[in-house]
Design an enzyme around this catalytic site. Structure first.
Site, PDB file in Angstrom:
ATOM      1  N   GLU A  60       0.807  -1.228   0.000  1.00  0.00           N
ATOM      2  CA  GLU A  60       0.000   0.000   0.000  1.00  0.00           C
ATOM      3  C   GLU A  60       0.838   1.274   0.000  1.00  0.00           C
ATOM      4  O   GLU A  60       0.695   2.129   0.880  1.00  0.00           O
ATOM      5  CB  GLU A  60      -0.987  -0.019   1.169  1.00  0.00           C
ATOM      6  CG  GLU A  60      -1.991  -1.149   1.042  1.00  0.00           C
ATOM      7  CD  GLU A  60      -3.207  -1.034   1.945  1.00  0.00           C
ATOM      8  OE1 GLU A  60      -3.254  -0.111   2.771  1.00  0.00           O
ATOM      9  OE2 GLU A  60      -4.113  -1.875   1.802  1.00  0.00           O
ATOM     10  N   GLU A 107      -5.635  -8.795   0.196  1.00  0.00           N
ATOM     11  CA  GLU A 107      -6.348  -8.433   1.431  1.00  0.00           C
ATOM     12  C   GLU A 107      -7.797  -8.109   1.121  1.00  0.00           C
ATOM     13  O   GLU A 107      -8.112  -7.579   0.057  1.00  0.00           O
ATOM     14  CB  GLU A 107      -5.732  -7.192   2.116  1.00  0.00           C
ATOM     15  CG  GLU A 107      -4.440  -7.436   2.849  1.00  0.00           C
ATOM     16  CD  GLU A 107      -3.909  -6.208   3.586  1.00  0.00           C
ATOM     17  OE1 GLU A 107      -4.713  -5.465   4.191  1.00  0.00           O
ATOM     18  OE2 GLU A 107      -2.688  -5.991   3.541  1.00  0.00           O
TER      19      GLU A 107
HETATM   20  C1  BG6 Z   1      -4.443  -2.679   5.066  1.00  0.00           C
HETATM   21  C2  BG6 Z   1      -3.070  -2.938   5.627  1.00  0.00           C
HETATM   22  O1  BG6 Z   1      -4.487  -1.389   4.637  1.00  0.00           O
HETATM   23  O2  BG6 Z   1      -5.516  -2.726   5.951  1.00  0.00           O
HETATM   24  C3  BG6 Z   1      -3.041  -3.830   6.856  1.00  0.00           C
HETATM   25  O3  BG6 Z   1      -2.237  -3.477   4.630  1.00  0.00           O
HETATM   26  C4  BG6 Z   1      -4.179  -3.441   7.784  1.00  0.00           C
HETATM   27  O4  BG6 Z   1      -1.777  -3.708   7.453  1.00  0.00           O
HETATM   28  C5  BG6 Z   1      -5.492  -3.617   7.057  1.00  0.00           C
HETATM   29  O5  BG6 Z   1      -4.183  -4.135   8.994  1.00  0.00           O
HETATM   30  C6  BG6 Z   1      -6.721  -3.333   7.895  1.00  0.00           C
HETATM   31  O6  BG6 Z   1      -6.671  -2.043   8.439  1.00  0.00           O
HETATM   32  P1  BG6 Z   1      -6.788  -1.812   9.992  1.00  0.00           P
HETATM   33  O7  BG6 Z   1      -6.499  -0.378  10.214  1.00  0.00           O
HETATM   34  O8  BG6 Z   1      -8.173  -2.172  10.356  1.00  0.00           O
HETATM   35  O9  BG6 Z   1      -5.780  -2.690  10.631  1.00  0.00           O
END
Ligand code: BG6
Length: 501
Positions: A167, A375
């Site tokens: 990201e 993700e």
């Molecule tokens: C993504 C990241 O943007 O979102 C992760 O690559 C992150 O590292 C995930 O954990 C979820 O976001 P958050 O803030 O809920 O942990």
């Protein structure tokens, strides 16, 4: 296109999940590892959570891989921690760090699971940060190249899929919040210099991977949030396009076309931003051809014409009490807004499985590069019930709908080769630690109480296991509503009914 049947996933499709080193490993000062900038950020900035233990994956990795195998995984995306590999400014490679990842990779391969490591997921060693003033300094390029070389030398014999920088776009858009800004820097202007250095590092990683890893494939990992225009009002269309450019498209265009678009160059000019682009930089960026895109897609946003009378920076929901998020209003560029046609999580993230299909189609249409989901996930407040169980139906719904929409994108013609939602075990959320859980497997600890760190399979684990075993055909219920749009109109009519009241 209306599809008449459930999706058919291609042969060899990679079903798994994802994590990052600093969010799951713990053992931050064990095995020769030294501190990273995100360790400091996570300790000093509430509600970030101390990551010195995290999910203790460092000590539980064999058990975690055994659980992945039980779930039927064929892939696992994880992060490699730079300060575990190169802990100090003398640049000596840490044998214990190499051994840890080597053992993890071997364990995965023995379980029939394809390892997909991320080279950089926010954990820059403190010594690198101090030496180069973080990503601001061009010295980073050679330092990052050295780190990549060490990884490819040690793991390239067994690892074929690599992810470069997690990201990059979100690091630039939310850099202040992630602790990337430094005293003495004018963030809003200089972040573009940082971005250029990151692009050069990315290009070095791609080039080296192709040179050093036989059959190696590498791609970027954009955080992609499609921006729908709020209305058919023409100004909302342009504002949504501006939002898309300034939060994600600029990065994709550079990765794929090896150029800074005229949009971003004009943006820099009008805002008095100078980027130090030296001879040979753009040639390097252009020559580094990515093999695929790793897509992080959790949600969508809505863009609309901004109100010219005030400025509002986005203020994220940090507590998990719905309704706290304050959307950006950026005069002259864009504003973001709530999408009333979809539900939200407790952190005000739009739950929008169609955004997955939309993003895949958008990226495929624009860039013609194969994609893998790296993700997507549902963050929730959770704890064990009196029977030691977690009934996470909301996560099953989320993952089922998102995975199904990946399938629909494949039927639409997009080349997608894997689905790795966030996350396998619970891990620390960047903003909310263990208070916001994502896992298919519960880790028995809270932010304040380490308990016994035992693993408990949630209902979503069993649901995913069935889906994988069936090769992506056993959805556990009729999914035709996603194909014929009845699901969407149902939500819209609920909202209309609410509005009438
Ligand atoms: C993504 C990241 O943007 O979102 C992760 O690559 C992150 O590292 C995930 O954990 C979820 O976001 P958050 O803030 O809920 O942990």
């Amino acid at each position: 296109m209306k599809h008449l049947t459930d999706p058919v996933f291609p042969e060899g499709f990679l079903w798994g999940a994802s994590s990052s080193a600093w969010q799951v490993e713990g053992a931050t000062l064990e095995g020769g590892r030294t501190e990273s900038i995100i360790d400091i950020n996570s300790r000093t900035k509430k509600p970030f959570t101390d990551n010195s233990i995290a999910s203790d994956h460092y000590h539980h990795f064999r058990e975690d891989v055994a659980l992945m195998k039980e779930c039927g995984f064929t892939s696992y995306r994880f992060g490699i921690s730079w300060p575990r590999i190169i802990p100090a400014a003398d640049r000596k490679v840490n044998p214990e760090g190499i051994k840890f990842y080597s053992d993890l990779i071997d364990e995965l391969l023995a379980a029939g699971i394809t390892p997909i490591p991320t080279i950089y997921h926010y954990d820059m060693p403190v010594w690198v940060d101090q030496k180069y003033d973080g990503w601001f300094d061009r010295g980073m390029i050679e330092e990052f190249e050295y780190y990549c070389k060490v990884l490819f030398e040690n793991f390239g014999d067994r690892v074929k899929y690599w992810l470069a920088i997690n990201e990059q776009n979100m690091q630039i858009v939310y850099g202040k919040w992630l602790g990337l800004n430094k005293p003495g820097h004018d963030w809003d202007k200089e972040k573009w210099q940082m971005n250029h250095v990151m692009n050069l590092c990315h290009a070095k990683a791609v080039t080296l991977c192709h040179e050093m890893v036989p059959g190696g494939k590498i791609g970027p990992v954009p955080g992609y949030v499609p921006i729908y225009p709020k209305s058919a009002r023409p100004e909302d269309q342009i504002a949504a396009m501006n939002a898309e450019e300034l939060t994600e498209k600029i990065w994709m265009d550079t990765y794929v076309f090896g150029e800074y678009s005229t949009f971003v160059r004009n943006y820099w000019k009008e805002n008095g931003i100078t980027v130090d682009i030296q001879p040979g930089d753009m040639e390097l960026i252009k020559s580094a051809k990515i093999d695929f895109i790793g897509l992080n897609c959790y949600r969508s946003d809505v863009g609309k014409a901004p109100d010219p009378s005030y400025v509002q920076e986005i203020s994220l929901n940090k507590t998990g009490n719905k309704g706290e998020l304050i959307y950006t209003n950026w005069p002259g560029e864009y504003a973001l807004d709530r999408n009333i046609y979809v539900e939200t999580t407790d952190w005000d993230w739009h739950i929008d499985a169609v955004s997955m299909r939309y993003s895949l189609r958008y990226l495929w249409d624009h860039y013609h590069v194969p994609l893998i989901i790296t993700e997507a996930g549902f963050g929730a407040h959770e704890d064990l019930d009196e029977n030691g169980e977690i009934h996470d139906d909301y996560r099953i719904d989320y993952l089922r709908d998102y995975a199904y929409n990946v399938g629909l994108a494949i039927m639409d013609g997009v080349e997608v080769f894997g689905f790795n939602p966030w996350s396998f075990t619970d891990l620390l959320s960047t903003g909310n630690g263990m208070a916001k859980r994502y896992g298919l497997v519960f880790v028995n600890r809270t932010d304040d109480d380490l308990r016994d760190l035992k693993r408990y399979k949630k209902d979503s684990f069993y649901w995913y296991q069935r889906l994988i075993k069936s090769g992506g055909t056993d959805w556990g219920r009729d999914m035709s509503e996603w194909r014929d749009f009845t699901r969407v109109s149902q939500i819209a009519s609920d909202i209309k009914a609410k509005e009438k009241k």
